[in-house]
Scaffold this active site. Sequence first.
Site, PDB file in Angstrom:
ATOM      1  CB  SER A 118      66.937   8.863  52.511  1.00  0.00           C
ATOM      2  OG  SER A 118      65.924   7.894  52.479  1.00  0.00           O
ATOM      3  CG  ASP A 142      61.522  10.278  58.075  1.00  0.00           C
ATOM      4  OD1 ASP A 142      61.014   9.340  57.434  1.00  0.00           O
ATOM      5  OD2 ASP A 142      62.736  10.541  58.030  1.00  0.00           O
ATOM      6  CG  HIS A 153      62.104  10.575  54.293  1.00  0.00           C
ATOM      7  ND1 HIS A 153      63.063  10.100  55.150  1.00  0.00           N
ATOM      8  CD2 HIS A 153      62.497  10.202  53.044  1.00  0.00           C
ATOM      9  CE1 HIS A 153      64.004   9.463  54.465  1.00  0.00           C
ATOM     10  NE2 HIS A 153      63.682   9.506  53.181  1.00  0.00           N
TER      11      HIS A 153
END
Length: 307
Positions: A154, A252, A282
């Site tokens: 991320s 995501d 995600h």
Amino acid sequence: MPVHPEIKKILDIIPKSDSKPKIIPEEHRKMFDSPVLPVEQRVQVYSVEERIVPTDEADVPVRIYTPNEAESYPILLYFHGGAFMSGTLESHDEVVRPICKESGYKVISVGYRLAPEHPFPAALVDSYNVTKWAADHKDELKWDGKNLAVAGDSSGGNLVAAVSLMARDKREFTITKQVLFYPSLDLDFSEFRYPSIVENGKGYFVESDQLAEINSFYLLGNVDTDNPLVSPIREENLENLPKALVITAEYDPFRDEGELFVENLKNCGVHAELKRYEGATHGFLGKFTHLDEYKDVYIRTADFLKS
């Protein structure tokens, strides 16, 4: 494919609201940092050591994972996710351990400074400085002197790309490989440039209409989101960057920018591999990697690092 049934069970119990709650960093951290499996239930490695790395800007806590007893090791620096304002060495312990075990790399997890107390470029500076420290302490770390990789998820994937750019341009050390798990590579949310931000923008853990506010804590002041060290997807010259593995998730919001980054790397002659995990959202590392569909992510990562 549809969202994985086990992931959907979790999504279904998250309270639904039409209002957009204000983002409070302290509350975000409490939610993000728990729960973590008890240590005895996590993947076991040869040793885990807590250290403080002194740098000119800050004393940075790190956690060093050693996979086995050996004369030397390839080294990987891991930058955790958490929107630059959350995440700790502990929150990502259960992600780092299997990477260490499967790859045979000694892994140094970096506890960089968090926003908003420490906005851009603090996290990036800490991540770069600890990577340089590792390269400078070859004998102490028993580094093999050949393999120096970086990985992150991320916002940590953003740091991976930015540190790789800095290392290429500053030439103080050489990064050999980079691994980006569902990276956030474009921090300009003034408009939604990627279809996945719209398609997966609500109901899949990450809410697209909150991204600008979330990242505002990292981008305090007049930070230029066109700066490639802020939004690595904006870098036009990707030549001579490390070989890359990018892992994306079907549901995501950041999926498309991660996949575009792979194409951009290839167009600049960089070896880049992409794996999209279907039915995943995600943040599936750690939380859902016990499922058959996703448990190979650490082996895939290890194969790339060892290739």
